[in-house]
Write an enzyme that holds these catalytic residues in place. Sequence first.
Site, PDB file in Angstrom:
ATOM      1  N   SER A 137       0.829  -1.207   0.000  1.00 24.75           N
ATOM      2  CA  SER A 137       0.000   0.000   0.000  1.00 24.75           C
ATOM      3  C   SER A 137       0.868   1.265   0.000  1.00 24.75           C
ATOM      4  CB  SER A 137      -0.881  -0.049   1.260  1.00 24.75           C
ATOM      5  OG  SER A 137      -1.615   1.121   1.415  1.00 24.75           O
ATOM      6  N   LYS A 249     -17.491  13.120  -7.119  1.00 24.86           N
ATOM      7  CA  LYS A 249     -16.597  14.257  -7.364  1.00 24.86           C
ATOM      8  C   LYS A 249     -16.849  14.769  -8.791  1.00 24.86           C
ATOM      9  CE  LYS A 249     -13.750  12.483  -3.658  1.00 24.86           C
ATOM     10  NZ  LYS A 249     -14.318  13.193  -2.522  1.00 24.86           N
TER      11      LYS A 249
HETATM   12  N1  PLP Z   1     -10.601   7.702  -2.210  1.00 22.98           N
HETATM   13  C1  PLP Z   1      -9.975   8.890  -2.163  1.00 22.98           C
HETATM   14  C2  PLP Z   1      -8.587   8.991  -2.672  1.00 22.98           C
HETATM   15  C3  PLP Z   1     -10.637  10.030  -1.665  1.00 22.98           C
HETATM   16  O1  PLP Z   1     -10.013  11.205  -1.605  1.00 22.98           O
HETATM   17  C4  PLP Z   1     -11.969   9.903  -1.198  1.00 22.98           C
HETATM   18  C5  PLP Z   1     -12.727  11.065  -0.666  1.00 22.98           C
HETATM   19  O2  PLP Z   1     -12.348  12.181  -0.691  1.00 22.98           O
HETATM   20  C6  PLP Z   1     -12.563   8.647  -1.250  1.00 22.98           C
HETATM   21  C7  PLP Z   1     -11.860   7.567  -1.751  1.00 22.98           C
HETATM   22  C8  PLP Z   1     -13.962   8.464  -0.789  1.00 22.98           C
HETATM   23  O3  PLP Z   1     -14.841   8.821  -1.808  1.00 22.98           O
HETATM   24  P1  PLP Z   1     -16.341   9.278  -1.438  1.00 22.98           P
HETATM   25  O4  PLP Z   1     -16.266  10.733  -1.127  1.00 22.98           O
HETATM   26  O5  PLP Z   1     -17.127   8.950  -2.647  1.00 22.98           O
HETATM   27  O6  PLP Z   1     -16.744   8.479  -0.241  1.00 22.98           O
END
Ligand code: PLP
Length: 410
Positions: A137, A249
């Site tokens: 990771s 987003k």
């Molecule tokens: N993955 C990343 C890299 C994010 O920045 C975010 C939220 O900002 C998420 C996942 C989570 O997405 P969601 O806002 O749809 O829960």
Amino acid sequence: MDYSEAFREALDKVHAEGRYRVFADLKRHCGSFPGATWTRPDGTEQDVVVWCSNDYLGQGENPVVTDAMKRAIDEAGAGSGGTRNIAGTTHYHVELEAELADLHGKQAALLFTSGYVSNEASLSTLYRILPGLIVFSDALNHNSMISGIRTGGREQRRVFRHNDLAHLEELLAAADRAAPKLIALESVYSMDGDIADLRGTVALAKTYGAMTYLDEVHAVGMYGPRGGGVAERDGVMGEIDIIEGTLAKAFGVMGGYIAADAMIVDAIRSYADGFIFTTSIPPALAAGALASIRWLKEHDEVRRVHQERAATLKARLRKAGLPVLESSVSHIVPVAVGDPVHCKMISDILLSDFGVYVQPINYPTVPRGTERLRFTPGPAHTDAMMDHLVQALETLWTHCNIKRVGGVAA
Ligand code: PLP
């Protein structure tokens, strides 16, 4: 036992560290985004310009999207009525999953209630499907990925230095050759604005027999000729095993998903608690997301304007000596402050005195000492709005006595 004391202490701690979060009460001016009304704590109102929305392309007010949502409410009502297994799979969900699979050139896709849940549920489930799995990771992976990896794997994880493929290779080479392996990373890192080397990662995955899991949350809709993300742009979409994204987003709605081979999707569908045991997203969200994805596939010009706006803002801020993080090669424009109290103070004054809304980014979202303001200019941010923003920041940098780039100390 005095429970209230423990809660007070917890709150005192975040106050003392200058990272107590205050949410701005905002209402978008639909049709003139990024304009919004801010309701102050005393109930009075002020017009502001939003500079930090993750509705990166303004799709949340695209009539194609909002009309589709209104239609779906009229046709099918408000909620989905259940989990996917119990009456909650509507035709909108089925169509949306097919569209997402097509967007990423995969056989199948699976919807979740958010991007957070899709990461949490999918990564933790992969440990159940692949006994002995080791996840590699990236150190700056999002909290939702870390949470999924922690839940599923406990000690079965290796963290490689951010975007450091040499370190990743070192860890892969040191791991048990026979163990199943998964490399988990993001494409666009949303706080620094840098982009991972996907080709290099895919090459390492092949050498060491690892699967790949790519979070494209800050890239879908915005990169690649059809908005398939950085993997599409870089021509490696077919070589990434699992692509994860959000509908919240650039697509302007809400929900999350993964896209992959049909067998992988089917297995996660069958085992992931975060998918199975929760009500599916409302039909209107699915309909809005579907309309948004289809529209963005056909409107590459929006992506070009978006990139131009981000480049222009970066250039203007740099010209004014303001410390835009060098790391950013994307649409995200982070400006270093380096102190949580200053960061909050600048954000507060920008809002109250200049009608500029950008929230402070403090620990734990970013490491201590790297506090910043994170601007996300979109296609609707005009040159005049940028002039106003740069002037406001110059004034505040002087006011707060923060160092500028090139030693232009205020
Ligand atoms: N993955 C990343 C890299 C994010 O920045 C975010 C939220 O900002 C998420 C996942 C989570 O997405 P969601 O806002 O749809 O829960």
